[in-house]
Scaffold this active site. Structure first.
Site, PDB file in Angstrom:
ATOM      1  N   ASP A 116       1.298  -1.294  -0.294  1.00  7.11           N
ATOM      2  CA  ASP A 116      -0.012   0.027  -0.086  1.00  7.11           C
ATOM      3  C   ASP A 116       0.848   1.053  -0.420  1.00  7.11           C
ATOM      4  O   ASP A 116       2.042   1.312   0.519  1.00  7.11           O
ATOM      5  CB  ASP A 116      -1.244   0.055   1.577  1.00  7.11           C
ATOM      6  CG  ASP A 116      -1.543   1.069   1.357  1.00  7.11           C
ATOM      7  OD1 ASP A 116      -2.184   1.941   0.252  1.00  7.11           O
ATOM      8  OD2 ASP A 116      -1.586   1.972   2.990  1.00  7.11           O
ATOM      9  N   ASP A 157      -0.120   5.135   0.830  1.00  8.92           N
ATOM     10  CA  ASP A 157      -0.514   5.964   1.889  1.00  8.92           C
ATOM     11  C   ASP A 157      -0.021   5.560   3.159  1.00  8.92           C
ATOM     12  O   ASP A 157      -0.692   4.475   3.851  1.00  8.92           O
ATOM     13  CB  ASP A 157      -1.403   6.376   1.538  1.00  8.92           C
ATOM     14  CG  ASP A 157      -2.193   7.635   0.310  1.00  8.92           C
ATOM     15  OD1 ASP A 157      -0.847   8.436   0.089  1.00  8.92           O
ATOM     16  OD2 ASP A 157      -2.848   7.146   0.134  1.00  8.92           O
TER      17      ASP A 157
HETATM   18  C1  G6P Z   1      -6.012   6.022   0.454  1.00  7.70           C
HETATM   19  C2  G6P Z   1      -5.599   6.738   1.548  1.00  7.70           C
HETATM   20  C3  G6P Z   1      -6.676   7.379   2.036  1.00  7.70           C
HETATM   21  C4  G6P Z   1      -7.519   8.078   0.882  1.00  7.70           C
HETATM   22  C5  G6P Z   1      -7.363   7.386  -0.150  1.00  7.70           C
HETATM   23  C6  G6P Z   1      -8.246   7.983  -1.942  1.00  7.70           C
HETATM   24  O1  G6P Z   1      -6.343   4.828   0.735  1.00  7.70           O
HETATM   25  O2  G6P Z   1      -5.356   5.677   3.002  1.00  7.70           O
HETATM   26  O3  G6P Z   1      -6.883   8.358   3.022  1.00  7.70           O
HETATM   27  O4  G6P Z   1      -8.595   8.997   1.078  1.00  7.70           O
HETATM   28  O5  G6P Z   1      -6.237   7.346  -0.606  1.00  7.70           O
HETATM   29  O6  G6P Z   1      -7.498   8.923  -2.403  1.00  7.70           O
HETATM   30  P1  G6P Z   1      -7.108  10.342  -3.010  1.00  7.70           P
HETATM   31  O7  G6P Z   1      -5.432  10.804  -3.015  1.00  7.70           O
HETATM   32  O8  G6P Z   1      -8.254   9.200  -4.212  1.00  7.70           O
HETATM   33  O9  G6P Z   1      -8.234  10.860  -2.596  1.00  7.70           O
HETATM   34 MG    MG Z   2      -2.568   3.460   3.839  1.00  8.08          MG
END
Ligand code: G6P
Ligand code: MG
Length: 259
Positions: free
Chosen positions: A32, A34
């Site tokens: 993953d 983030d």
């Molecule tokens: C990841 C992060 C979330 C975020 C999601 C969508 O899963 O952990 O916090 O909301 O991605 O990200 P984006 O950049 O598309 O808004």
């Molecule tokens: Mg994550």
């Protein structure tokens, strides 16, 4: 030619048991983005906090933590709570949050790789493992570019990938693109939602962060700092194969785990 590390790996017999019955060696690692390799969870939090402040919505640490691993849309639903808004306003808020996030991301660089992540990726590469970055974020590719590690992955599946038509979740899709069976994939995730998706895909899982949040993972580490690929693979394989307590893995900080 096989590297010393790869020959060590083979000699050590890194067989990782899957479930109670079958055994399969890990051939691919799926990260993953983030909160696992990129220190961007705090940027998402700050972007949501900015939006919440402008919209006079409550936003505390607990809400921020609950957003981890949720899609942009689900995150906004959680932030809005009981407040009802028009569809237009909903989309407008999504765009503003993303604009805040991209603005914050502009300042990110290689120093925003989370400790241990780049070294671990290199170690898995030396061991001959296929590597994928797998994220719900539509910005994941941009994040990896800013951090200077885009090229370190064989495959990148981000939130822009069209998984709907194929019916595949993002982890299955990454495994298919890598050409590796799901049971031979090991996933690193920091969110409970991501661990659940990976487990449903039939993959082994390593959770990063609070063990209470990540109780469903096969193993949990506080972070990737000090985690070595050999140690993880040996620990998974050793305990599963023998049913005995695994030896203390040198250099690893195991917070909680059950294999
Ligand atoms: C990841 C992060 C979330 C975020 C999601 C969508 O899963 O952990 O916090 O909301 O991605 O990200 P984006 O950049 O598309 O808004
Ligand atoms: Mg994550």
């Amino acid at each position: 030619m096989e590297t010393q590390a790869a020959s060590d790996a083979h000699a050590a017999g890194f067989a990782v048991a899957v479930g109670e019955r079958s055994r399969a060696s890990i051939a691919a690692v799926l990260f993953d983005v983030d909160g696992v390799i990129a220190d961007t969870a705090r940027l998402h939090t700050e972007a949501w906090a900015r939006l919440a402040a402008l919209e006079r919505l409550p936003f505390d640490r607990e809400t921020a933590e609950a957003l981890r691993g949720l899609s942009r849309e689900d995150s906004l639903r959680r932030v809005l709570g009981a407040r009802r808004v028009t569809q237009q306003s909903f989309h407008d808020m999504l765009d503003r949050k993303n604009a805040f996030y991209l603005e914050l991301l502009e300042a990110a660089g290689p120093a925003d790789c989370l400790p241990g992540a780049v070294g671990l990726l290199g170690e898995f590469a030396e061991l001959g493992m296929r590597r994928a970055a797998v994220s719900l974020s539509r910005n994941a590719g941009r994040v990896l570019e800013r951090l200077g590690i885009f090229e370190r992955f064989d495959v990148i599946v981000d939130g822009t990938a069209q998984t709907g038509g194929s019916g595949l979740d993002r982890y299955h899709r990454a495994a298919a693109l890598l050409g590796v069976a799901p049971r031979r994939c090991l996933v690193f995730e920091d969110s409970a939602a991501g661990i659940a998706t990976a487990k449903n895909a039939g993959m082994r899982t390593i959770g990063l962060g609070d063990p209470r949040r990540l109780a469903a993972a096969d193993m949990v580490f506080e972070s990737l700092r000090g985690v070595s690929a050999r140690c993880v693979l040996r620990w998974l394989g050793g305990s599963a194969a023998t049913g005995e307590e695994p030896p203390a893995p040198g250099g690893c900080r195991i917070v909680a785990g059950h294999v």
